[in-house]
Write a protein that holds these residues in place. Structure first.
Motif, short mmCIF file in Angstrom:
data_model
loop_
_atom_site.label_atom_id
_atom_site.label_comp_id
_atom_site.label_asym_id
_atom_site.label_seq_id
_atom_site.Cartn_x
_atom_site.Cartn_y
_atom_site.Cartn_z
N ASN A 157 7.40 61.78 12.02
CA ASN A 157 8.23 60.67 13.20
C ASN A 157 8.89 62.03 14.23
O ASN A 157 8.99 61.33 15.27
N VAL A 158 9.05 63.18 13.99
CA VAL A 158 9.46 64.10 14.78
C VAL A 158 8.38 64.35 15.82
O VAL A 158 8.67 64.24 17.33
N ALA A 159 7.28 64.28 15.25
CA ALA A 159 6.00 64.49 16.41
C ALA A 159 5.98 63.22 17.07
O ALA A 159 5.56 63.26 18.47
N ARG A 160 6.08 61.97 16.53
CA ARG A 160 6.12 60.70 17.18
C ARG A 160 7.08 60.58 18.43
O ARG A 160 6.65 60.46 19.57
N MET A 161 8.13 61.05 18.16
CA MET A 161 9.35 61.01 19.06
C MET A 161 8.80 62.03 20.25
O MET A 161 9.26 61.75 21.39
N ARG A 162 8.45 63.10 19.93
CA ARG A 162 8.10 64.08 20.98
C ARG A 162 6.96 63.56 21.78
O ARG A 162 6.65 63.87 23.19
N LEU A 163 5.83 62.76 21.24
CA LEU A 163 4.84 62.43 21.85
C LEU A 163 5.33 61.38 22.88
O LEU A 163 4.59 61.21 23.90
N LEU A 164 6.37 60.73 22.50
CA LEU A 164 6.91 59.58 23.48
C LEU A 164 7.66 60.04 24.56
O LEU A 164 8.26 59.25 25.30
N GLU A 187 21.00 58.94 17.14
CA GLU A 187 20.80 59.59 15.99
C GLU A 187 19.59 59.17 15.33
O GLU A 187 19.40 58.09 15.24
N THR A 188 19.09 59.69 14.27
CA THR A 188 18.19 59.41 13.43
C THR A 188 18.29 60.16 12.16
O THR A 188 18.43 61.09 12.06
N GLY A 189 18.01 59.00 11.06
CA GLY A 189 17.94 59.65 9.54
C GLY A 189 16.40 59.85 9.47
O GLY A 189 15.85 61.02 9.29
N ALA A 190 15.85 58.78 8.89
CA ALA A 190 14.22 58.76 8.64
C ALA A 190 13.57 59.10 9.90
O ALA A 190 12.16 59.18 9.75
N GLY A 191 13.99 58.58 11.13
CA GLY A 191 13.21 58.78 12.39
C GLY A 191 12.79 57.34 12.87
O GLY A 191 12.52 57.26 14.20
N GLN A 192 13.20 56.30 12.30
CA GLN A 192 12.57 55.10 12.66
C GLN A 192 13.71 54.64 13.94
O GLN A 192 13.02 54.31 14.84
N HIS A 193 14.77 54.90 13.95
CA HIS A 193 15.74 54.72 15.13
C HIS A 193 15.43 55.32 16.25
O HIS A 193 15.56 55.09 17.19
N GLY A 194 15.36 56.76 15.90
CA GLY A 194 14.67 57.62 16.88
C GLY A 194 13.41 57.49 17.59
O GLY A 194 13.34 57.48 18.87
N VAL A 195 12.19 57.10 16.81
CA VAL A 195 10.95 56.50 17.25
C VAL A 195 11.44 55.18 18.32
O VAL A 195 10.84 55.21 19.39
N GLY A 212 7.18 49.50 13.94
CA GLY A 212 7.13 49.42 12.54
C GLY A 212 8.45 49.10 11.81
O GLY A 212 8.27 49.16 10.52
N SER A 213 9.44 48.75 12.68
CA SER A 213 10.64 48.19 11.88
C SER A 213 11.60 47.39 12.69
O SER A 213 11.08 47.27 13.92
N HIS A 214 12.65 46.89 12.19
CA HIS A 214 13.44 45.88 12.94
C HIS A 214 14.34 46.85 14.17
O HIS A 214 15.13 46.16 15.00
N LYS A 215 14.20 48.14 13.84
CA LYS A 215 15.13 48.78 14.94
C LYS A 215 14.78 48.75 16.33
O LYS A 215 15.64 48.85 17.28
N ILE A 216 13.67 48.10 16.74
CA ILE A 216 13.34 47.86 18.10
C ILE A 216 14.23 46.79 18.84
O ILE A 216 14.65 46.71 20.03
N ASN A 217 14.37 45.80 17.89
CA ASN A 217 15.55 44.70 18.38
C ASN A 217 16.81 45.22 19.06
O ASN A 217 17.10 44.81 20.14
N ASN A 218 17.14 46.11 18.37
CA ASN A 218 18.48 46.68 19.01
C ASN A 218 18.19 47.63 20.07
O ASN A 218 19.03 47.65 21.03
N VAL A 219 17.34 48.50 20.12
CA VAL A 219 17.18 49.58 21.12
C VAL A 219 16.90 48.86 22.25
O VAL A 219 17.32 49.39 23.45
N LEU A 220 16.10 47.95 22.25
CA LEU A 220 15.73 47.20 23.51
C LEU A 220 16.76 46.53 24.13
O LEU A 220 17.12 46.63 25.35
N GLY A 221 17.80 46.06 23.45
CA GLY A 221 19.25 45.44 24.00
C GLY A 221 19.94 46.44 24.45
O GLY A 221 20.38 46.37 25.82
N GLN A 222 20.16 47.66 23.76
CA GLN A 222 21.01 48.62 24.19
C GLN A 222 20.28 49.39 25.49
O GLN A 222 20.96 49.95 26.13
N ALA A 223 19.01 49.48 25.47
CA ALA A 223 18.30 50.44 26.69
C ALA A 223 18.43 49.30 27.98
O ALA A 223 18.67 49.99 28.92
#
Lengths: 394, 293
Positions: free
Chosen positions: A147-154, A111-119, A86-97
């Motif tokens: 988003n906390v729940a989403r991260m835990r589910l993941l 770290e995450t604020g709204a939770g998008q980068h965390g998710v 749901g956001s551009h954050k995936i572009n960066n995390v796939l590279g860094q992962a």
């Protein structure tokens, strides 16, 4: 300019203002990033994930009904809201992962604020079989329980940070503390184009796909470059990802819209480039919100993703050099744009992205009906439904 | 406070302090103090001449109040510490664990201002115990390195310990410190490769601060096994004085560190006692006895 600016410095900004304990890891990460950039196999793997996992290229959508309130200019949205998670954050995390695996490390922190980068980080960690710990300010875990729940589910562990102001900046501090202690097996997947070198350059390089695609798409749809490219700026990753492709196209105005909160004059805002001053925070010299003693001032914004008192160092340099323009957009204007895009086009933006939309509406009036404006729609608004429902008394 | 003054380090040697600015580190400290050496190196030498390691204590300025923090430092000095590391409370202390983190947050909430550090230093310096200010970089950058150094020198402070400043980023601070004859204390870590140990050891004046463990400040059940080899590697890289901190909190741990390092730095254990209103002087005396090998 553009991707050739390798860091650590962007004019007088950037650098590495972190404990010595982290320098060896930052050197290792810089080397891994450099070698990955030169390795066609890495680019191919990232490209495969972008196409088959994230859903790239994301579309470029013209929004004529929306544009009636943008001075009649042609407005095009780069649809990062349609990328996986749901956001551009995936572009960066796939590279860094992928880099994490290249380093032979088995654990990622974020770290995450709204939770998008965390998710997004939890998603990439699940995909690649990495252990994942996400630090999130206690205030934000309350504001963004979904988003906390989403991260835990993941499968990620979410640690609620109760130090300092209990928000994003404190989550970064706590992640840095974890990294110092666990650097041997842990990689810090930083969410924005800020922090110590190599993060500002590396995150930009992974996000630059936004501008590369958008440039090609707008040339194909309009036949010329846009007059303006606009994006919201918190730490500044989606904006630098959009701007990078256009840095050398001097006829394309670059506009970053910061969170003006309750208005810059109220003192309750996150307009770092508009109202801040140079300093060092979270590992880099850049503009930041600080008092006369150099203590960080807490930021305020309706958008948790923009609620950060710092900004990436390349943006500070783009501001000082005059190549990009940064303006504040207050909560009310952002929420008006949120509502207007939803009703006029059936696209519900993230409140972060709504700041860019509000800025583009004003920009359209300034530039007039002949203008073409490209806006990065960095994320979708599902996560913001509760905030919006409260704002509009639904 | 704004006036740029030079700290007279002895009756007749103010010019030596000035001249030291352009000299390499070793010559600088020699040139600065023809008599007993000033700053941290002097404190370490005095301890060494007594056949022991130096005891160094950290407390944050302004916790629980400015007055109480000065009184607490004086209690530590009565207890026999050889050097005070006076913490400058900062909003984003990434190197600090919960004990020091909570104390500096409390100091900020109680209204701490950077100028308080100079006030406390001026009051403590006449004891003859060197006062090194431990500060994250931004408060120094914000004030301006030159002005910060001038204010610290005017207050009689010995120098700075800078936990988030590496030598490569320290040009402006090093120039100001050299100009005012102040100590420059950078950190090394178990993860530092040899080349970085050489770089850092060479950049330090006073001592090189070896962090005993990969982690933040706080109490540990036992001394990290990484401490001794780091001290040995740092010496081999050219450091004259190497002191160990982060994770040293008991008399036994202090005694162990004293057996291989030039100085022992204790922070969180003192802060915890101060927060609980427990005896500081007696604990300092116990640690002082422990560092006498």
């Amino acid at each position: 300019m553009s991707e050739q600016l390798p860091g650590p410095y962007f004019g007088p900004y950037g650098g590495r203002f972190v404990p010595e304990a982290l320098i060896a890891a930052l050197d290792q990460l810089s080397a891994a990033h450099e070698s990955a950039k030169a390795d066609p196999a890495f680019a191919a793997e990232l490209g495969r994930l972008a196409a088959n996992y994230s859903g790239r290229p994301t579309p470029l959508t013209e929004v004529p009904r929306f544009a009636t309130r943008a001075g009649g200019a042609r407005v095009f949205l780069k649809r990062e809201d349609l990328a996986h998670t749901g956001s551009h954050k995936i572009n960066n995390v796939l590279g860094q992962a992928l880099l994490t695996k290249r380093l032979g490390k088995s654990r990622v922190i974020a770290e995450t604020g709204a939770g998008q980068h965390g998710v997004a980080t939890a998603t990439a960690a699940a995909l690649m079989g990495l252990e994942c710990v996400v630090y999130m300010g206690l205030e934000d875990t309350k504001r963004q329980a979904l988003n906390v729940a989403r991260m835990r589910l993941l499968g990620a562990e979410v640690i609620s940070v109760a130090t300092g102001s209990k928000t994003l900046k404190d989550a970064i501090n706590e992640a840095l503390r974890d990294w110092v202690a666990n650097v041997a097996d842990t990689n810090y997947v930083f969410g924005t184009a800020a922090g110590p070198h190599p993060f500002p350059a590396m995150v930009r390089d992974f996000q630059a796909v936004i501008g590369r695609e958008a440039k090609e798409q707008i040339l194909s749809q309009v036949g010329r470059l846009p007059d303006a490219a606009a994006a919201c700026v918190g730490g500044g990753s989606n904006s630098i990802g959009l701007f990078t492709a256009f840095l050398e196209d001097l006829d394309v105005g670059l506009y970053g819209f910061e969170a003006g909160g309750g208005g810059v004059a109220s003192g309750r805002h996150a307009a770092t480039l508009t109202a801040g001053s140079p300093g060092a925070l979270h590992g880099a010299k850049s503009y930041l919100l600080q008092d006369a003693d150099g203590q960080t001032i807490e930021s305020h914004s309706i958008s948790a993703g923009l609620d950060y008192p710092g900004v990436g160092p390349q943006h500070s340099w783009l501001k000082d050099s005059g190549r990009a323009h940064y303006r504040p957009v207050d909560d009310a204007a952002a929420m008006d744009a949120f509502s207007w895009l939803s009703r006029s086009e059936g696209i519900m933006p993230a409140i972060e992205s709504a700041h860019a939309l509000a800025g583009a509406m004003d920009l359209g009036v300034e530039l007039g009906p002949e203008a073409t404006i490209l806006v990065c729609l960095s994320g979708r608004g599902d996560k913001d439904v509760e905030t919006a429902a409260r704002w509009f008394n639904l | 406070m704004n006036a740029v003054r030079f700290r007279p380090v002895g009756p007749d040697d103010a010019d030596d302090a000035l001249a030291a600015g352009d000299a390499p580190a070793e010559q600088a400290s020699a040139g600065r103090a023809p008599g007993p050496q000033a700053g941290a190196a002097g404190a370490i030498d005095r301890a060494r001449s007594q056949g022991r390691a130096a005891l160094m204590a950290y407390l944050p300025c302004g916790f629980p109040s400015l007055r109480a923090s000065i009184d607490a430092c004086q209690a530590l000095i009565r207890g026999g510490v050889d050097l005070i590391e006076l913490g400058l409370p900062y909003s984003d202390p990434v190197m600090d664990g919960p004990i020091i983190g909570e104390a500096v947050t409390a100091a900020l909430e109680a209204g701490f201002r950077v100028a308080d550090v100079f006030e406390a230093t001026a009051e403590l310096a006449p004891t003859g115990v060197p006062i090194e200010v431990m500060t994250y970089y931004n408060p120094v950058f914000r004030r301006g390195e030159e002005r910060f150094a001038a204010d610290l020198a005017a207050a009689g402070g010995a120098g700075l310990v800078t936990p988030d400043l590496i030598p490569e980023e320290s040009g402006a601070w090093v120039a100001a410190a050299d100009r005012f004859g102040l100590d420059k204390i950078f950190l090394v870590a178990p993860s530092s490769p040899e080349a970085r140990l050489r770089l850092t050891a060479n950049a330090c004046r006073g001592f090189t601060y070896a962090t005993s463990t990969m982690g933040v400040t706080g109490l540990r059940a036992s001394l990290s096994e990484l401490a001794r080899p780091l001290v040995e590697r740092t010496r081999a890289a050219g450091a004259e004085n190497v002191c160990v901190g982060v994770g040293v909190s008991t008399a036994d741990q202090a005694a162990e560190v004293a057996s291989f390092a030039d100085g022992v730095i204790v922070g969180s254990a003192f802060v915890k006692r101060l927060a609980a209103d427990q005896d500081l002087e007696g604990f300092a005396a116990d640690l002082r006895a422990a560092v006498a090998r």
